[in-house]
Design a protein around this motif. Sequence first.
Motif, mmCIF file in Angstrom:
data_model
loop_
_atom_site.group_PDB
_atom_site.id
_atom_site.type_symbol
_atom_site.label_atom_id
_atom_site.label_comp_id
_atom_site.label_asym_id
_atom_site.label_seq_id
_atom_site.Cartn_x
_atom_site.Cartn_y
_atom_site.Cartn_z
ATOM 1 N N SER A 186 34.615 28.642 -5.574
ATOM 2 C CA SER A 186 34.821 28.583 -7.018
ATOM 3 C C SER A 186 35.796 29.653 -7.481
ATOM 4 C CB SER A 186 33.480 28.749 -7.746
ATOM 5 O OG SER A 186 32.949 30.048 -7.543
ATOM 6 N N LEU A 187 35.957 30.705 -6.682
ATOM 7 C CA LEU A 187 36.905 31.757 -7.016
ATOM 8 C C LEU A 187 38.286 31.459 -6.467
ATOM 9 C CD1 LEU A 187 35.097 35.165 -6.395
ATOM 10 C CD2 LEU A 187 35.985 34.302 -8.548
ATOM 11 N N VAL A 188 38.318 31.128 -5.185
ATOM 12 C CA VAL A 188 39.600 31.144 -4.497
ATOM 13 C C VAL A 188 40.463 29.924 -4.775
ATOM 14 C CG1 VAL A 188 38.664 32.595 -2.680
ATOM 15 C CG2 VAL A 188 38.626 30.132 -2.378
ATOM 16 N N GLN A 189 39.877 28.813 -5.156
ATOM 17 C CA GLN A 189 40.665 27.610 -5.406
ATOM 18 C C GLN A 189 41.185 27.606 -6.838
ATOM 19 O OE1 GLN A 189 38.252 24.280 -4.231
ATOM 20 N NE2 GLN A 189 38.245 24.849 -2.079
ATOM 21 N N ASN A 190 42.089 28.510 -7.094
ATOM 22 C CA ASN A 190 42.633 28.661 -8.438
ATOM 23 C C ASN A 190 44.020 29.276 -8.323
ATOM 24 O OD1 ASN A 190 43.285 29.530 -11.067
ATOM 25 N ND2 ASN A 190 41.117 29.651 -11.609
ATOM 26 N N ARG A 193 45.203 32.807 -9.915
ATOM 27 C CA ARG A 193 44.709 34.099 -9.445
ATOM 28 C C ARG A 193 45.484 34.547 -8.219
ATOM 29 N NH1 ARG A 193 39.068 31.661 -9.997
ATOM 30 N NH2 ARG A 193 38.302 32.475 -11.978
ATOM 31 N N PHE A 194 45.510 35.847 -8.012
ATOM 32 C CA PHE A 194 45.870 36.367 -6.706
ATOM 33 C C PHE A 194 44.942 37.538 -6.414
ATOM 34 C CE2 PHE A 194 48.315 39.212 -9.375
ATOM 35 C CZ PHE A 194 48.385 40.408 -8.684
ATOM 36 N N PHE A 195 44.804 37.865 -5.153
ATOM 37 C CA PHE A 195 43.838 38.859 -4.714
ATOM 38 C C PHE A 195 44.552 40.114 -4.217
ATOM 39 C CE2 PHE A 195 41.484 35.056 -4.872
ATOM 40 C CZ PHE A 195 40.127 35.349 -4.855
ATOM 41 N N TYR A 196 44.125 41.261 -4.737
ATOM 42 C CA TYR A 196 44.570 42.532 -4.177
ATOM 43 C C TYR A 196 43.382 43.130 -3.429
ATOM 44 C CZ TYR A 196 45.696 47.341 -3.432
ATOM 45 O OH TYR A 196 45.884 48.566 -2.825
ATOM 46 N N TYR A 230 44.894 30.895 -0.576
ATOM 47 C CA TYR A 230 45.280 31.517 -1.832
ATOM 48 C C TYR A 230 46.147 32.731 -1.519
ATOM 49 C CZ TYR A 230 41.135 34.125 -0.319
ATOM 50 O OH TYR A 230 40.214 34.808 0.429
ATOM 51 N N ASP A 231 46.866 33.226 -2.530
ATOM 52 C CA ASP A 231 47.757 34.366 -2.334
ATOM 53 C C ASP A 231 46.959 35.662 -2.287
ATOM 54 O OD1 ASP A 231 50.137 32.887 -2.317
ATOM 55 O OD2 ASP A 231 50.201 32.841 -4.512
ATOM 56 N N ALA A 274 51.985 35.950 1.941
ATOM 57 C CA ALA A 274 53.223 35.559 1.274
ATOM 58 C C ALA A 274 54.325 36.538 1.673
ATOM 59 C CB ALA A 274 53.040 35.577 -0.240
ATOM 60 N N ALA A 275 55.557 36.076 1.663
ATOM 61 C CA ALA A 275 56.693 36.966 1.897
ATOM 62 C C ALA A 275 56.947 37.728 0.598
ATOM 63 C CB ALA A 275 57.924 36.164 2.300
ATOM 64 N N LEU A 276 56.637 39.001 0.601
ATOM 65 C CA LEU A 276 56.708 39.782 -0.624
ATOM 66 C C LEU A 276 58.143 40.171 -0.951
ATOM 67 C CD1 LEU A 276 53.648 42.178 -0.106
ATOM 68 C CD2 LEU A 276 53.726 40.000 -1.341
#
Length: 307
Positions: A186-190, A193-196, A230-231, A274-276
Amino acid sequence: MAITNLNPLRYPGSKGRSLDFFANVVRESGFNGRQIVEPYAGSASVSLGLLEKGLVSSVMLFERDPLVFAFWYSAFFRTQELLESIRTVDVSLDTWKALDVYRQYETVPEDQIVQCGLAGLFFNRTNFSGVIHAGPIGGQSQSSAYGIGCRFNKVDLMKRVEAVAELGSNVEVYFGDALQALKDASLVQNDDRFFYIDPPYYTQGKKLYRYHYQFSDHENLAAVLAAANYDWVLSYDAHSVIEFLYDGMNQYRRSFRYSSRVQKVEEELLISNAALSGVEEGTQLVLFDEVDVPEVDALLENAVAAA
């Protein structure tokens, strides 16, 4: 009042002074405007700093340490009660001993959340290096030139809490395990959002954090992120084992200046699926085939044996 350099918490390895670097990465990599999720909240310097700069829409924090969670929850959602508790607390060794019972808590009773939040702040500000499970500044004898209250300026801390609380309408705070949060569909399929992700250090984690990681935990985190759709952006202390665990991901090695008793510069890995873009000039892309593989094998064997 800007909060980026006025975080109420003292944290080993806090990224507050590297906020401009992270802000540039977020802008250039196309993450701006999204919600940032920080599963290992800690000082939350990056996520709150990005929110203050208007680069993210909102912040979601997860924290496993009950006292750190209680502090952030109280700062955002029980602000006046927390401020009053800071104003009236007696900053002394007797109080340090009286609050010690809260360090035994594994969860936070709802009716004690402000007391736990105060305890988290109190230990963070009165213990050596801000480490909650450490001893008090000045020792039990309080014979040092610097006593237990030298970093607990009530007026200053109340201003810092008030500054943080102004961001509360765009912040969510949850008590919970980071790995579970990273796996929660429910969190990650969005896409908004991105995660640090800033987990406990590989080398010094046991010394710095109450909820530190064993080798298997670092390995599990790598497995979860390898499967993620997810990113995410991950920061770690530079270590050959970490380079090995994230082989195949984009890895960048750079130097961060950390706050400590003696100013020091440490190398750190920034890793992402991801390629930053926006990574400062001089930051080196880490290629695993440059690492001495037999050396990594030995390190992995030692880590597993010690786990």
